[in-house]
Design an enzyme around this catalytic site. Structure first.
Site, mmCIF file in Angstrom:
data_model
loop_
_atom_site.group_PDB
_atom_site.id
_atom_site.type_symbol
_atom_site.label_atom_id
_atom_site.label_comp_id
_atom_site.label_asym_id
_atom_site.label_seq_id
_atom_site.Cartn_x
_atom_site.Cartn_y
_atom_site.Cartn_z
ATOM 1 N N TYR A 15 0.841 -1.202 0.000
ATOM 2 C CA TYR A 15 0.000 0.000 0.000
ATOM 3 C C TYR A 15 0.875 1.250 0.000
ATOM 4 C CZ TYR A 15 -3.988 -3.012 0.818
ATOM 5 O OH TYR A 15 -4.958 -3.975 0.675
ATOM 6 N N ASN A 24 -12.567 -0.907 -5.517
ATOM 7 C CA ASN A 24 -12.369 -1.164 -6.934
ATOM 8 C C ASN A 24 -13.495 -2.062 -7.459
ATOM 9 O OD1 ASN A 24 -11.394 -1.907 -9.480
ATOM 10 N ND2 ASN A 24 -9.960 -3.391 -8.624
ATOM 11 N N CYS A 28 -6.381 -5.202 -8.062
ATOM 12 C CA CYS A 28 -6.267 -4.809 -6.656
ATOM 13 C C CYS A 28 -5.737 -5.956 -5.793
ATOM 14 C CB CYS A 28 -7.602 -4.296 -6.128
ATOM 15 S SG CYS A 28 -8.978 -5.436 -6.354
ATOM 16 N N HIS A 29 -5.841 -7.190 -6.284
ATOM 17 C CA HIS A 29 -5.325 -8.334 -5.538
ATOM 18 C C HIS A 29 -3.799 -8.318 -5.439
ATOM 19 C CE1 HIS A 29 -5.371 -9.621 -9.774
ATOM 20 N NE2 HIS A 29 -4.335 -10.395 -9.459
ATOM 21 N N GLU A 35 -0.671 -16.326 -10.611
ATOM 22 C CA GLU A 35 0.172 -15.424 -11.388
ATOM 23 C C GLU A 35 1.656 -15.683 -11.162
ATOM 24 O OE1 GLU A 35 -0.842 -11.310 -10.846
ATOM 25 O OE2 GLU A 35 -2.910 -11.619 -11.467
#
Length: 163
Positions: A96, A119, A127-128, A154
């Site tokens: 953040y 979001n 946002c993850h 990912e």
């Protein structure tokens, strides 16, 4: 005019919402800020094919960036945060604080977190990919288990956090 469709995914049903033919939201079944079904407009089998196909490709590991046109409703600050989220590369995470720094205001960490949580384009606007300062998983509108799934998908070699 709003329309929506529902698609299956490895993390459960996703509701895709279009406003005047443009993707405006992607909600998970369990979503902290998911509005009621009446806010999605009429259910349709057409108009969201590109979004559904790109999400399917993403979950198959064939897509790292989304090209579907989007338009999310939010404050000017939220729009800036969401635009910055799109700059986080596939398979990577930011804190953040890094996101606040990218916006030019380290003191805005809490506001960044709030905007991140609001979001409406989950997954499409990643946002993850935002984690706590120690790398831990924190807040995700779809739940931490879904966040962990997306991050591990990912980046399979990613150090898993304990939560």
């Amino acid at each position: 005019m709003k329309t929506h469709t529902v698609m299956e995914s490895p993390i459960g049903e996703l509701t895709l919402v279009a406003t005047d033919g443009i993707l405006s939201a992607v909600y998970m079944e369990v979503h902290a800020h998911r509005p009621g079904i009446s806010a999605f407009g009429e259910r349709s089998t057409t108009g969201l094919e590109q979004a559904a196909e790109e999400l399917t490709e993403y979950f198959r590991g064939e897509r790292q960036e989304f090209t579907v046109p989007t338009e999310a409703t939010g404050t000017p600050f939220q729009q800036r945060v969401w635009a910055s989220l799109r700059g986080i590369p596939y398979g990577e995470t930011w804190t953040y604080a890094q996101l606040a720094d990218a916006l030019g205001d380290r003191k805005a960490i809490r506001a960044v977190g709030t905007a991140n949580g609001r979001n409406p384009l989950s997954i499409i606007v990643p946002c993850h990919r935002v984690v706590g300062s120690d790398g831990s998983l924190t807040g995700f509108a779809g739940g931490l288990e879904r966040k962990e799934y997306l991050l591990s998908m990912e980046n399979p070699g990613r150090q898993k956090s304990l939560f």
